[in-house]
Design an enzyme around this catalytic site. Structure first.
Site, PDB file in Angstrom:
ATOM      1  N   LYS A 264      45.404  17.105  50.122  1.00 35.79           N
ATOM      2  CA  LYS A 264      45.054  15.814  50.429  1.00 35.79           C
ATOM      3  C   LYS A 264      43.589  16.422  51.271  1.00 35.79           C
ATOM      4  O   LYS A 264      43.693  17.424  51.582  1.00 35.79           O
ATOM      5  CB  LYS A 264      45.516  14.912  51.487  1.00 35.79           C
ATOM      6  N   ARG A 338      56.778   8.410  44.318  1.00 34.40           N
ATOM      7  CA  ARG A 338      57.418   7.038  42.901  1.00 34.40           C
ATOM      8  C   ARG A 338      58.307   8.716  42.819  1.00 34.40           C
ATOM      9  O   ARG A 338      59.560   8.360  42.237  1.00 34.40           O
ATOM     10  CB  ARG A 338      56.601   7.203  41.307  1.00 34.40           C
TER      11      ARG A 338
HETATM   12  N1  BES Z   1      51.466   8.092  50.162  1.00 30.38           N
HETATM   13  C1  BES Z   1      50.034   8.128  49.442  1.00 30.38           C
HETATM   14  C2  BES Z   1      49.413   6.201  49.317  1.00 30.38           C
HETATM   15  C3  BES Z   1      48.806   5.877  50.670  1.00 30.38           C
HETATM   16  C4  BES Z   1      47.352   6.527  50.739  1.00 30.38           C
HETATM   17  C5  BES Z   1      49.407   5.235  51.669  1.00 30.38           C
HETATM   18  C6  BES Z   1      47.084   5.965  51.828  1.00 30.38           C
HETATM   19  C7  BES Z   1      48.843   4.996  53.021  1.00 30.38           C
HETATM   20  C8  BES Z   1      47.693   4.928  52.486  1.00 30.38           C
HETATM   21  C9  BES Z   1      50.925   8.261  48.060  1.00 30.38           C
HETATM   22  O1  BES Z   1      52.218   9.772  48.214  1.00 30.38           O
HETATM   23  C10 BES Z   1      50.008   9.258  47.472  1.00 30.38           C
HETATM   24  O2  BES Z   1      49.386  10.036  47.887  1.00 30.38           O
HETATM   25  N2  BES Z   1      49.214   8.727  46.423  1.00 30.38           N
HETATM   26  C11 BES Z   1      48.563   9.359  45.177  1.00 30.38           C
HETATM   27  C12 BES Z   1      48.686   8.878  44.218  1.00 30.38           C
HETATM   28  C13 BES Z   1      47.559   9.985  43.050  1.00 30.38           C
HETATM   29  C14 BES Z   1      48.059  10.937  43.214  1.00 30.38           C
HETATM   30  C15 BES Z   1      48.580   9.562  42.129  1.00 30.38           C
HETATM   31  C16 BES Z   1      47.046   8.139  45.636  1.00 30.38           C
HETATM   32  O3  BES Z   1      47.539   7.271  45.936  1.00 30.38           O
HETATM   33  O4  BES Z   1      46.040   8.605  46.031  1.00 30.38           O
HETATM   34 MN    MN Z   2      51.065  11.192  48.196  1.00 33.82          MN
END
Ligand code: BES
Ligand code: MN
Ligand code: ZN
Length: 486
Positions: A264, A338
């Site tokens: 990230k 997931r």
């Molecule tokens: N934990 C994150 C989702 C999230 C994002 C929670 C911001 C709280 C605040 C999750 O694991 C994630 O990274 N999701 C990605 C999915 C994508 C890579 C398909 C996302 O939401 O960008």
């Molecule tokens: Mn994630």
């Protein structure tokens, strides 16, 4: 926060502050109060503007035992969810202005008094919470004792007892989520789960990564591989009376989500200690439900790990196999929630789950869709959806259903494997639905399953007038209401 009922007339109670919401005229409880104070309050409430700063702290005259009164002007009609927020605002103001530690409240009568007792206790506790766990200076003294000015009938005491437990559990969950990831590790949550199991007479089973691997949980194991912290799958079971009414809760417990090799950007990583908010809510529900409803057969599953990049980490392009035999092509290692839930759900099904709710901070896309006020709800079963919406309503939490039309199945298609874990590019459409469609693959048809995406409501980016920024405890009360009415 400890709750007790008034022993005397409100003006006779020796408290620091009386909190009073004034809709139009003074609440009943003030009828016996010092006439000069009463007149003063009436004047102020006439002049207090509605919907603005809308609160006022009044020092009480000689003869009144309370030191002051915190007045909040409220509209003459409010639904329970709005009233809960006003109580939360009152709690927040009382805390920030240090009007405690002993506060008394009078009821407005705007909603059923038993409902109001519950809302007032939970709301004030929610609002008075500050996430200043590590401040060494200026830690405003908390509200310690809440005195309810209402006749202590059997029903009122029962409701107050429940609300006190729920309020303290909200705080427990918020603390777990606000603690840094270096403190709240998967092992830390295992220890909490063990403690809760012992306190509630529940059975607990803890799987190490090696054991999970033996059971075929390739998706969970893939995510856990990159981290040096030992990861765990946990099953909690409170058998209750047994029988066919068994409720199963599943929580995403990423104690830190860096994104893994699909790292990230640093701004997105700042709050990722909160990626275990789903697991924390399930733990909270387990702390409460066996006490309030011992006959309930309750199962809980927690998938606990970090998601970190390292020489051992799983990679984009990898293909992994989940416990139910389905193969998954990894396009982003940041779509890890997931994956761990896939195995947690498959395990839950194997252990006989028939009614499942999973709770997860699953997608940023759900925050884009619904913001921080509302959780996304997805389900394969209309009457189960209805049940959860009802529970959320009772709990005063905003939940909104999003679709899982069959056309969306196209989203999770992979050329090389049964499923892809993500779209393979950022900003792809229907990201929250993608996550839900993926999870659905791990629950056979015929089993009632619902997924709550709490990415938005579980964490507020900043303070607002009724609650501190940071962890909120979102979905805890919905799970509790669901369990009480199951
Ligand atoms: N934990 C994150 C989702 C999230 C994002 C929670 C911001 C709280 C605040 C999750 O694991 C994630 O990274 N999701 C990605 C999915 C994508 C890579 C398909 C996302 O939401 O960008
Ligand atoms: Mn994630
Ligand atoms: Zn995550």
């Amino acid at each position: 926060m400890n709750i007790r009922f008034c022993r005397k007339e409100i003006g006779e109670e020796e408290v620091d502050t009386i909190i009073s919401l004034i809709p139009e005229s003074l609440p009943e409880a003030f009828k016996s109060i010092d006439p000069a104070l009463k007149k003063k309050i009436e004047e102020i409430s006439r002049d207090l503007p509605l919907y603005t700063k809308d609160s006022f702290v009044l020092l009480t005259p000689e003869g009144v035992k309370a030191k002051r009164v915190l007045l909040l002007k409220v509209p003459p009609s409010l639904d329970p969810l709005e009233l809960r927020k006003v109580y939360s605002q009152a709690g927040r103001e009382a805390r920030l202005k240090e009007l405690g530690p002993d506060v008394a409240i009078t009821l407005t009568g705007l909603v059923d008094p038993l409902v109001e007792i519950e809302i007032a206790i939970e709301g004030i506790a929610q609002g008075s919470y500050l996430p200043n766990l590590y401040r060494t200076e200026k830690r405003e003294r908390d509200l310690e004792n809440l005195i309810l000015c209402h006749p202590p009938t059997f029903e009122a005491q029962k409701v107050a007892g429940k609300a006190e437990l729920v309020a303290n559990t909200q705080t427990y969950v918020r603390n777990l989520v606000n603690e840094p990831a270096s403190v709240v590790t998967p092992l830390y949550l295992v220890e909490e789960a063990k403690r809760i199991a012992a306190e509630t007479g529940s059975e607990i089973e803890v799987l190490s990564v090696e054991q999970a691997e033996k059971m075929g949980m390739g998706a969970f194991v893939a995510v856990a591989r990159g981290s040096d912290q030992p990861a765990f799958m946990v099953k909690l079971h409170h058998p209750g009376k047994g029988g066919k009414n068994r409720l199963t809760l599943v929580g995403k417990g990423l104690t830190f989500d860096s994104g893994g090799l699909s790292l990230k950007p640093w701004e997105s990583m700042i709050t990722m200690k909160s990626d275990m908010a789903g697991a924390a809510a399930v733990l909270g529900a387990f702390r409460v439900l066996p006490l309030l409803r011992p006959e309930l057969d309750l199962m809980g599953f927690l998938a606990l790990t970090e998601n970190l990049p390292s020489g051992k980490a799983y990679k984009p392009g990898d293909v992994i196999k989940a416990m139910n035999g389905k193969t998954i092509e990894i396009l982003s290692t940041d779509a890890e929630g997931r994956l761990v839930l896939a195995d947690a759900l498959a395990w839950a099904v194997k252990e006989g789950a028939k009614h499942i709710v999973d709770v997860a901070t699953l997608t940023g896309a759900c925050i884009i869709a619904l913001g921080h006020e509302t959780s996304g709800l997805f389900s394969n079963h209309p009457s189960w959806t209805e049940k959860i919406l009802q529970a959320a309503k009772k709990a005063g939490e905003r939940v909104w259903e999003l679709p899982m039309f069959p056309e969306y199945k196209e989203l999770i298609r992979s050329e090389i494997a049964d499923l892809a874990n993500s779209a393979g590019r950022s900003g792809a459409p229907a990201g929250a639905i993608f996550g839900a469609m993926f999870l659905k693959e791990f629950v056979p048809e015929g089993i009632a399953w619902a997924h709550l995406d709490i990415a938005g409501p579980s964490w507020l980016p900043k303070n607002n007038k009724s609650i501190s920024g940071g962890a909120t405890g979102a979905s805890l009360r919905t799970l509790i209401e669901l369990g009480l009415d199951f």
